[in-house]
Structure formats: C-alpha cells, structure tokens
Scaffold this motif. Structure first.
Motif, PDB file in Angstrom:
ATOM      1  N   ILE A   9     -61.645 -57.819  49.895  1.00  0.00           N
ATOM      2  CA  ILE A   9     -61.210 -57.788  48.411  1.00  0.00           C
ATOM      3  C   ILE A   9     -60.821 -59.028  47.990  1.00  0.00           C
ATOM      4  N   ILE A  10     -60.345 -59.989  48.462  1.00  0.00           N
ATOM      5  CA  ILE A  10     -59.967 -61.305  48.103  1.00  0.00           C
ATOM      6  C   ILE A  10     -61.343 -62.082  47.634  1.00  0.00           C
TER       7      ILE A  10
ATOM      8  N   LYS B 169     -62.437 -61.204  44.172  1.00  0.00           N
ATOM      9  CA  LYS B 169     -61.964 -61.529  43.145  1.00  0.00           C
ATOM     10  C   LYS B 169     -61.668 -63.024  43.020  1.00  0.00           C
TER      11      LYS B 169
ATOM     12  N   GLU C 101     -54.299 -65.113  42.224  1.00  0.00           N
ATOM     13  CA  GLU C 101     -53.638 -63.870  42.041  1.00  0.00           C
ATOM     14  C   GLU C 101     -54.018 -62.973  43.142  1.00  0.00           C
ATOM     15  N   ALA C 102     -55.363 -62.890  43.391  1.00  0.00           N
ATOM     16  CA  ALA C 102     -55.733 -62.044  44.573  1.00  0.00           C
ATOM     17  C   ALA C 102     -55.044 -62.485  45.732  1.00  0.00           C
ATOM     18  N   TYR C 103     -54.982 -63.674  46.229  1.00  0.00           N
ATOM     19  CA  TYR C 103     -54.345 -64.145  47.414  1.00  0.00           C
ATOM     20  C   TYR C 103     -52.831 -63.839  47.245  1.00  0.00           C
TER      21      TYR C 103
ATOM     22  N   LYS D 148     -51.399 -61.380  45.842  1.00  0.00           N
ATOM     23  CA  LYS D 148     -51.360 -60.023  46.050  1.00  0.00           C
ATOM     24  C   LYS D 148     -51.458 -59.513  47.312  1.00  0.00           C
TER      25      LYS D 148
END
Length: 286
Positions: A92-93, A96, A100-102, A104
C-alpha cells in the motif's frame, strides 16, 4: 492529560486483565485487587494525570505478583500480527509513496494495543478497517515542513508490534536528512516496547535506540532518566506515538520545538481531549 470519568472503570478493567495474565493464584489476585481499588480510590480525582495513575497500578501488579512482564505473550502476539500484515502494508505504501502513507501505516500499527483495547480485541480486523480510513485530524503537511529544518528527531515509541510499522516511517524520515533517535521503555509495562524488543526487529539499523530510563506508561517527566531529558530537550522535533505518550507529553513543558502526536483515538476520553471521534486516526501538532 487529566483523567476523565470513564478512566476509573478502565483502570480496573486493565487491572483485572493484567492480574489474569500475571498470576493464576486466586487468593493473590484478591489481595492485589484490594490494593488496586485503593489506588484508584486515593489517586483518582479531577486533576489526576491518567498515565501516572495507570503506571502506579501496573507497577503494583508486577511487584506484588513478582511477574515482571505479564504481557509477554501478548507482546509476542503483537509482533506476529504486525509481521503478518507487513507485506500488505508495504504494498500500500509503495503505491502511494508520500510521507502521509508512511505516517498512516505507523498510526494503524497503534491498533496493536492490548492495554487500551483489551486482550480480546480483534486486532487484525482493526488494522484492516483503519487502513481504509483517512487521517481525520491531519497535520502531516506541517510535519513535512518542520522536517525540512530539523536535524534531529526524537521518536517516542509505544507498543510492541506497532514498532514494526514505526520502522517503515523512520526509514522514510531519514530521507529528510535527519538523525532519528527512538526512545523505548527500560523495563516491561503493559505491551509497551522495550529496547530489546526493538533490537529483535532490527530497529537499530534505522535509528539510534535509547531507553526512557524507566517503565512508566508513556512519559512521566519526573520518572525519566537525565539522559532522556537531555535528548528530549536538544532534539529539534519530537514524534510521539500512542495514547500513553499523548497523556504524558501533554503534561510536559515542550519549549519551542514542534511536537507531533500520532495515534488512533481508541477511547472516548482521548477522542474528546483532542476533539475528534472515537476511532479516528490523528496526526496532531501540539
């Protein structure tokens, strides 16, 4: 953070679960619970600090049962859950890629909490559901901006298992040319991560590791070591993970440095204190 009225029954719920994990001696459980009810009776008041009361309760359980790590098996379970989901989180990371992905992913790791959510909480379901949610209170842009001018970052770790996802974020932080130091517990309390837990997942490959010098839930300034205080005071930026650290750091003098709290609002008092809804993912600049 000061206690809310719901904190009292939560203290006793945690005490019951910790006692069941610490010993099978029913007579001892009764004796210790009498002491713990006394602690809540004597310490629970309007201006009490939540993580200070919780720390006293869990230290009493460890001391009276002579079990220094009641949550040992839960901590191992937390690591197993995190490692199981790690490939999915990485995928998922990667899709993106932004900060912000990290962030989250690190917040989703905060779901692995057998203290706040109880030993019977369906952690795997919680991780899946929270990966699909946005960050409700989102100060990630401010974090990214402050990272550009920082040289040193102090990262206050929270739970075992959770630190598996923290490592992903810490590796991302280093792209901002900062030196990261991770603070962990000196001795076990609840399912909080200790230095030895971090070594087991290779967190020392991504950051400097120190202990807070104590076994408090979150940070209690009067308990932490002088080494920790010095590093805290000299760090350019602080990232605080989880509920216990939020409860403690909001009672400290922070000075001019930017401090960011990353957490899932897993209980009503935390949610109300921050001004979000129960279960919201939060990145809050204090």
């Amino acid at each position: 953070m000061k206690v809310y009225y719901e904190c009292a029954p939560c203290f006793l719920r945690q005490a019951k679960e910790a006692l069941d994990l610490a010993t099978e001696d029913e007579n001892l459980k009764m004796e210790v619970m009498e002491e713990l009810v006394g602690i809540v009776y004597n310490e629970f008041r309007k201006d009490a600090v939540s993580n200070e009361v919780g720390t006293k309760i869990h230290r009493t359980i460890k001391e009276r049962t002579k079990n220094e790590d009641p949550y040992l098996l839960e901590k191992k379970k937390g690591n197993e859950i995190a490692l199981k989901f790690l490939p999915k989180i990485k995928k998922i990371i990667k899709e993106k890629d932004g900060l912000e992905a990290y962030v989250k992913a690190a917040i989703v790791g905060n779901i692995i909490d057998f203290g706040a959510l109880g030993v019977n909480f369906d952690t795997e379901k919680g991780i899946i559901e929270n990966m699909e949610k946005d960050i409700a209170l989102n100060h990630v842009p401010e974090l990214e901006e402050d990272l550009k001018s920082a040289k040193t970052v102090l990262y206050l770790a929270d739970n075992n298992g959770e630190i598996v996802f923290d490592k992903l974020l810490i590796e991302k932080l280093k792209e901002y040319d900062v030196e990261v130091t991770v603070a962990l517990k000196e001795k076990p309390i609840l399912n909080d991560a200790c230095v030895e837990d971090a070594l087991q997942i290779g967190l020392d490959d991504a950051a400097n590791l120190i202990s807070t010098g104590t076994d408090s839930i979150g940070v209690i300034y009067g308990d932490v070591s002088e080494e920790f205080k010095e590093i805290f005071d000299e760090s350019d930026l602080v990232i605080s993970k989880g509920l216990g650290n939020y409860e403690g750091i909001t009672e400290m003098k922070l000075g001019d440095k930017p401090v960011f709290c990353l957490l899932n609002a897993k209980c009503d008092p935390i949610a109300r204190d921050i001004g979000v809804n129960l279960g919201d993912n939060v990145v809050l600049k204090l």
